[in-house]
Design a protein around this motif. Structure first.
Motif, PDB file in Angstrom:
ATOM      1  N   ALA A 213     -42.747  -3.904  40.522  1.00 13.06           N
ATOM      2  CA  ALA A 213     -41.954  -3.415  41.651  1.00 13.06           C
ATOM      3  C   ALA A 213     -42.036  -1.902  41.781  1.00 13.06           C
ATOM      4  N   THR A 214     -42.404  -1.216  40.701  1.00 12.91           N
ATOM      5  CA  THR A 214     -42.390   0.250  40.717  1.00 12.91           C
ATOM      6  C   THR A 214     -43.759   0.882  40.491  1.00 12.91           C
ATOM      7  N   LYS A 215     -44.737   0.120  40.022  1.00  9.91           N
ATOM      8  CA  LYS A 215     -46.075   0.649  39.755  1.00  9.91           C
ATOM      9  C   LYS A 215     -47.120  -0.197  40.474  1.00  9.91           C
ATOM     10  N   LYS A 216     -48.251   0.407  40.797  1.00  4.16           N
ATOM     11  CA  LYS A 216     -49.305  -0.298  41.526  1.00  4.16           C
ATOM     12  C   LYS A 216     -50.180  -1.085  40.541  1.00  4.16           C
ATOM     13  N   VAL A 217     -49.544  -2.056  39.889  1.00  2.22           N
ATOM     14  CA  VAL A 217     -50.224  -2.880  38.896  1.00  2.22           C
ATOM     15  C   VAL A 217     -49.821  -4.341  39.086  1.00  2.22           C
ATOM     16  N   ALA A 218     -50.618  -5.210  38.473  1.00  2.00           N
ATOM     17  CA  ALA A 218     -50.302  -6.632  38.356  1.00  2.00           C
ATOM     18  C   ALA A 218     -50.430  -6.989  36.880  1.00  2.00           C
ATOM     19  N   THR A 219     -49.851  -8.109  36.484  1.00  3.28           N
ATOM     20  CA  THR A 219     -49.910  -8.492  35.074  1.00  3.28           C
ATOM     21  C   THR A 219     -50.797  -9.724  34.910  1.00  3.28           C
ATOM     22  N   PRO A 220     -51.755  -9.688  33.979  1.00  2.00           N
ATOM     23  CA  PRO A 220     -52.705 -10.785  33.807  1.00  2.00           C
ATOM     24  C   PRO A 220     -52.101 -11.965  33.055  1.00  2.00           C
ATOM     25  N   VAL A 221     -52.909 -12.980  32.862  1.00  4.03           N
ATOM     26  CA  VAL A 221     -52.485 -14.187  32.162  1.00  4.03           C
ATOM     27  C   VAL A 221     -51.924 -13.843  30.785  1.00  4.03           C
TER      28      VAL A 221
END
Length: 223
Positions: free
Chosen positions: A166-174
């Motif tokens: 919600a605050t950083k331009k990232v996604a979290t992997p498996v």
């Protein structure tokens, strides 16, 4: 049925903490609303007990907790003593349990399990989990049948992911967990990504496309 990104419906209900206006109770916090089929049942007792144990972890993340079932408030209050005893906890029960005797809220939120019924033949609620953000929008939902207990460590994990992304331009992997490397979102060009994430690494793939880009969580440059 509430869809991801929808404002979670407001409602007024009776609970073990008194009459609750949901949006007022939520305020500007994250929250989890989770339902269970019935009081004085074995799987539900283990689940609510586990949540009691994890309250400090949810508090660290600024997450409020509220449960729901179709039984009345007095039943909830009696059963909550069993839950506390099951996990050998002597403090007061730490979160409200909503009463939904007429199933109106369960129907409104799509939480009815058609295969599970009480002694009067009335349908029971399934094991739903709704995670709501400070903007009062639905961020994530799970729907389990009554026969399958939930994994609240997984719910903590997805809270960590939701709050991070919600605050950083990232996604979290498996299988990601807090502290692991995450992935730079595809919407950033490589040049933009390198400026924002100086420790970013690109995974080389046969296609030659540089779309798997990993970065430590704490390496983002403040923009």
């Amino acid at each position: 049925m509430v869809n991801l990104g929808d404002v979670f419906p407001n409602f007024q209900v009776d609970s073990t903490a008194g009459r609750i206006d949901f949006h007022e109770w939520l305020g500007n916090s994250w929250a989890i609303l989770f339902s269970h089929p019935a009081d004085y049942t074995p799987v539900c007792t283990t689940e609510l007990g586990r949540v009691v144990q994890l309250v400090p972890e949810f508090q660290k993340r600024g997450v409020k907790l509220i449960a729901l079932s179709c039984d009345d408030v007095e039943s909830h209050k009696g059963w909550s003593k069993d839950v506390l005893a099951y996990v050998k906890e002597t403090k007061d029960f730490p979160y409200p349990i909503i009463s939904d005797k007429d199933r109106s809220l369960a129907v409104k939120l799509g939480m009815v399990d058609p295969d599970e019924k009480d002694s009067a033949g009335m349908p029971l609620t399934c094991r739903a989990v709704f995670i709501i953000g400070p903007d009062k929008k639905l961020k994530l939902s799970f729907l389990y049948p009554a026969t399958t207990g939930r994994n609240f460590n997984e719910i903590l994990r997805v809270i960590d992911s939701l709050q991070l992304t919600a605050t950083k331009k990232v996604a979290t992997p498996v299988d990601w967990k807090a502290g692991d490397k995450c992935m730079v979102v595809p919407s950033l060009s490589n040049d933009e990504a390198k400026k924002m994430f100086p420790d970013m690494t690109v995974v080389e793939l046969p296609s030659g496309k540089q779309y798997v880009r990993m970065t430590p969580v704490d390496s983002q440059v403040r923009m």
